[in-house]
Design a protein around this motif. Structure first.
Motif, PDB file in Angstrom:
ATOM      1  N   THR A 278      52.600  73.936 103.261  1.00  0.00           N
ATOM      2  CA  THR A 278      51.960  73.489 104.337  1.00  0.00           C
ATOM      3  C   THR A 278      51.612  72.042 103.720  1.00  0.00           C
ATOM      4  O   THR A 278      52.093  71.458 102.947  1.00  0.00           O
ATOM      5  N   ARG A 279      51.289  71.230 104.717  1.00  0.00           N
ATOM      6  CA  ARG A 279      50.879  69.687 104.628  1.00  0.00           C
ATOM      7  C   ARG A 279      49.938  69.301 103.300  1.00  0.00           C
ATOM      8  O   ARG A 279      50.202  68.533 102.367  1.00  0.00           O
ATOM      9  N   GLN A 280      48.964  70.433 103.367  1.00  0.00           N
ATOM     10  CA  GLN A 280      48.061  70.247 102.111  1.00  0.00           C
ATOM     11  C   GLN A 280      48.729  70.420 100.631  1.00  0.00           C
ATOM     12  O   GLN A 280      48.487  69.690  99.804  1.00  0.00           O
ATOM     13  N   GLU A 281      49.503  71.470 100.862  1.00  0.00           N
ATOM     14  CA  GLU A 281      50.330  71.782  99.579  1.00  0.00           C
ATOM     15  C   GLU A 281      51.079  70.483  99.315  1.00  0.00           C
ATOM     16  O   GLU A 281      51.425  70.420  98.099  1.00  0.00           O
ATOM     17  N   PHE A 282      52.042  70.120 100.280  1.00  0.00           N
ATOM     18  CA  PHE A 282      52.859  68.962  99.932  1.00  0.00           C
ATOM     19  C   PHE A 282      51.976  67.784  99.480  1.00  0.00           C
ATOM     20  O   PHE A 282      52.305  67.118  98.512  1.00  0.00           O
ATOM     21  N   MET A 283      50.824  67.367  99.895  1.00  0.00           N
ATOM     22  CA  MET A 283      50.254  66.467  99.451  1.00  0.00           C
ATOM     23  C   MET A 283      49.529  66.651  98.154  1.00  0.00           C
ATOM     24  O   MET A 283      49.358  65.611  97.136  1.00  0.00           O
ATOM     25  N   ASP A 284      49.233  67.855  97.805  1.00  0.00           N
ATOM     26  CA  ASP A 284      48.509  68.227  96.445  1.00  0.00           C
ATOM     27  C   ASP A 284      49.596  68.017  95.380  1.00  0.00           C
ATOM     28  O   ASP A 284      49.273  67.769  94.186  1.00  0.00           O
ATOM     29  N   ARG A 285      50.942  68.462  95.663  1.00  0.00           N
ATOM     30  CA  ARG A 285      51.988  68.207  94.716  1.00  0.00           C
ATOM     31  C   ARG A 285      52.273  66.919  94.425  1.00  0.00           C
ATOM     32  O   ARG A 285      52.561  66.357  93.261  1.00  0.00           O
ATOM     33  N   TYR A 286      52.314  66.253  95.627  1.00  0.00           N
ATOM     34  CA  TYR A 286      52.501  64.673  95.485  1.00  0.00           C
ATOM     35  C   TYR A 286      51.328  64.043  94.521  1.00  0.00           C
ATOM     36  O   TYR A 286      51.851  63.146  93.921  1.00  0.00           O
ATOM     37  N   ALA A 287      50.179  64.089  94.839  1.00  0.00           N
ATOM     38  CA  ALA A 287      48.888  63.748  93.842  1.00  0.00           C
ATOM     39  C   ALA A 287      49.065  64.113  92.471  1.00  0.00           C
ATOM     40  O   ALA A 287      49.029  63.227  91.666  1.00  0.00           O
ATOM     41  N   GLU A 288      49.762  65.358  92.331  1.00  0.00           N
ATOM     42  CA  GLU A 288      49.866  65.831  90.994  1.00  0.00           C
ATOM     43  C   GLU A 288      50.991  65.013  90.104  1.00  0.00           C
ATOM     44  O   GLU A 288      51.029  64.443  89.365  1.00  0.00           O
TER      45      GLU A 288
END
Length: 355
Positions: A278-288
């Motif tokens: 999902t977009r949220q999962e994409f952004m979460d991994r990017y942040a990590e």
């Protein structure tokens, strides 16, 4: 990457181009020049060139009058020339021709081979949620990699002015949207005001692709979750890396999105299939992976949807003005309106509607 017969009205002057290629590249085979067109894309025109076993790709602007500073072939050529040594997923540039030899300036670059994921699983690839997840992870990680390059070590440092990037972006895209406005799309005055008043104070600058989406990437035949190429560097610059992430998310549709959003450019993208982030999962991994703070992502997402609305509206405006008769553009005003709605939701101006 799939090619097709060249669309009517978008043909190249074959004899003129053949003569240019043979004068530019030595030891070309005696075989005739074969030209096919890449079917994807709504902006610049991209062609496959073949002479025997020699292959290359030609990019040129679309026909008709163009917005100022848009479709700048020389700039895109210089960008990939600057980026390629540091990020080999960018194709190697081979030649640029400023004179309008074929009606428009153009450049020629390396032809990479591999798999492109667009709206359906390609033939020869076995779909699975695990593969979708691996592709998603690769998309995030390569974006983080691009953003980790020190642009001051590249020739881009002499081509860009990153200071005040987001302010210029917001003001510039508001102007472009208004200039291409037609009566069948929303004015978005409240949204435009919100964007101007809520620009984050983020001074970090990185190389940003700014058109980062699944069908601009190429993956290996042998390892279908390993990226081997990244294309369409027309919008690349140095600026706020979170603007790049936001732009990527505006293209990254997910299964729960409305049909209007998913089908705005045709068939829903493959990212809506089971297993993709999902977009949220994409952004979460990017942040990590990047260590960046994403607390202001609502602004970047709102701006990204507005910017995408502006891009689509410019295309639709050209259609309305009779500068192109491509039937794909006929109903793009509906997608513009949906993107404006999506931007307003991210900005907190309107509530999210189901469906």
């Amino acid at each position: 990457m799939d090619t097709r017969e060249v669309r009517k009205g978008e043909e190249l002057e074959k004899e003129v181009l053949d003569e240019y290629l043979r004068s530019t590249f030595t030891d070309l085979p005696e075989s005739p020049l074969n030209i096919r067109q890449f079917g994807a894309g709504h902006s610049n025109l991209t062609y496959e060139l073949k002479i025997g076993d020699w292959e290359a790709v030609l990019r040129r602007p679309p026909k008709g009058p163009l917005p100022p500073k848009a479709h700048d072939m020389e700039r895109e050529y210089k960008v990939i020339k600057a980026v390629h040594p540091f990020f080999p997923l960018a194709p190697e540039p081979m030649a640029f021709k400023e004179e309008e030899l074929i009606g428009k300036p153009f450049f020629i670059m390396e032809r990479k081979s591999g798999i492109v994921y667009d709206t359906e699983w390609p033939e020869g690839v076995t779909p699975s949620p695990e593969l979708a997840k691996d592709i998603s992870r690769e998309m995030v990680d390569r974006l983080v990699e691009l953003h980790s390059i020190d642009y001051t070590e590249t020739p881009l440092k002499n081509m860009v002015k990153p200071e005040g990037f987001m302010g210029r972006q917001v003001e510039g895209w508001i102007r472009r949207y208004e200039k291409a406005h037609t009566e069948d799309v929303k004015e978005g005055n409240e949204l435009k005001k919100w964007l101007v008043e809520n620009i984050p104070e983020n001074e970090e600058s990185a190389i940003i692709h700014y058109d980062y989406k699944l069908n601009n990437a190429m993956f290996s035949h042998d390892n279908p979750s390993k990226m081997t190429g990244l294309f369409d560097w027309e919008m690349t610059t140095v600026g706020d890396p979170l603007a790049d992430l936001g732009a990527a998310m505006s293209y990254w549709m997910e299964a729960e999105d409305s049909s209007e959003l998913k089908e705005g450019l045709g068939k829903p993208p493959l990212t809506t299939a089971e297993g993709f982030y999902t977009r949220q999962e994409f952004m979460d991994r990017y942040a990590e992976k990047s260590g960046r703070d994403l607390n202001d992502m609502n602004f970047y997402l709102a701006f990204a949807y507005f910017k995408l609305a502006g891009i689509v509206q410019q295309i639709y405006f050209r259609y309305k003005q009779g500068q192109t008769d491509d039937p794909r553009f006929r109903h793009m005003n509906h997608f513009v309106n949906k993107l404006m709605d999506q931007a307003a939701v991210q900005a907190g101006i309107t509530e999210k509607r189901e469906g």
